[in-house]
Design a protein around this motif. Structure first.
Motif, PDB file in Angstrom:
ATOM      1  N   GLY A 170       0.782  -0.990   0.017  1.00  0.00           N
ATOM      2  CA  GLY A 170      -0.085   0.124  -0.195  1.00  0.00           C
ATOM      3  C   GLY A 170       0.802   1.295  -0.168  1.00  0.00           C
ATOM      4  N   CYS A 171       2.015   1.179   0.887  1.00  0.00           N
ATOM      5  CA  CYS A 171       2.929   2.404   0.709  1.00  0.00           C
ATOM      6  C   CYS A 171       3.655   2.627  -0.633  1.00  0.00           C
ATOM      7  N   ALA A 172       4.045   1.637  -1.350  1.00  0.00           N
ATOM      8  CA  ALA A 172       4.628   1.570  -2.787  1.00  0.00           C
ATOM      9  C   ALA A 172       3.813   2.393  -3.743  1.00  0.00           C
ATOM     10  N   VAL A 173       2.346   2.432  -3.658  1.00  0.00           N
ATOM     11  CA  VAL A 173       1.746   2.539  -4.946  1.00  0.00           C
ATOM     12  C   VAL A 173       1.190   3.957  -4.537  1.00  0.00           C
ATOM     13  N   GLU A 174       0.442   4.708  -5.469  1.00  0.00           N
ATOM     14  CA  GLU A 174       0.333   6.194  -5.402  1.00  0.00           C
ATOM     15  C   GLU A 174      -1.267   5.899  -5.053  1.00  0.00           C
ATOM     16  N   ASP A 175      -1.974   5.047  -5.741  1.00  0.00           N
ATOM     17  CA  ASP A 175      -3.488   4.920  -5.788  1.00  0.00           C
ATOM     18  C   ASP A 175      -3.975   3.808  -4.852  1.00  0.00           C
TER      19      ASP A 175
END
Length: 138
Positions: free
Chosen positions: A22-27
């Motif tokens: 979840g932290c690695a993606v923007e959306d």
């Protein structure tokens, strides 16, 4: 009590992997779409549904990144540990179960360390990603 400890540690390390994703993606929608990529390999590589010796050799390394692998091994040790050590049972199906799932009674502490290590690695990785994102200038 041992099963609750295993379940808690497994839950913590699994959610840490999801937090990292979840932290690695923007959306957030994209994070939801990536969840099957995170959880399906857990089921395949844990050795619970598919024996690990049936997985191609070039792909077996991924089982060591899956927290469910170590959770299953610890649960097998708790549930069948006494049975596997009993020399009077012939054939010893518990020992065969340990062999198929690559469970070693001497590595019980290592399984715990790896589970907590995966938790710390994914949580700290998520923290590092969030810190990096917070310092971005738009």
């Amino acid at each position: 009590c041992q099963f609750l400890t295993i379940e808690y540690t497994l839950a913590m390390s699994s959610t840490a992997a999801a937090v990292f994703l979840g932290c690695a993606v923007e959306d957030p929608t994209m994070a939801t779409e990536f969840l099957p990529l995170l959880f399906v390999p857990q089921l395949l590589f844990a050795g619970f549904f598919v024996r690990t010796d049936l997985i191609p050799v070039w792909l077996r390394w991924a089982q060591y990144l899956c927290s469910l692998t170590y959770g299953v091994r610890l649960a097998l040790l708790v549930e069948f540990g006494d049975c596997a050590a009993d020399p009077t049972i012939i054939p010893n199906q518990c020992a065969q179960l340990f062999e198929i799932n690559q469970v070693d009674e001497d590595e019980k502490a290592l399984y715990w360390i790896i589970l907590w290590g995966l938790f710390l690695t994914f949580r700290l990785g998520g923290l590092a990603i969030l810190r990096k994102k917070a310092t971005k200038f738009y």
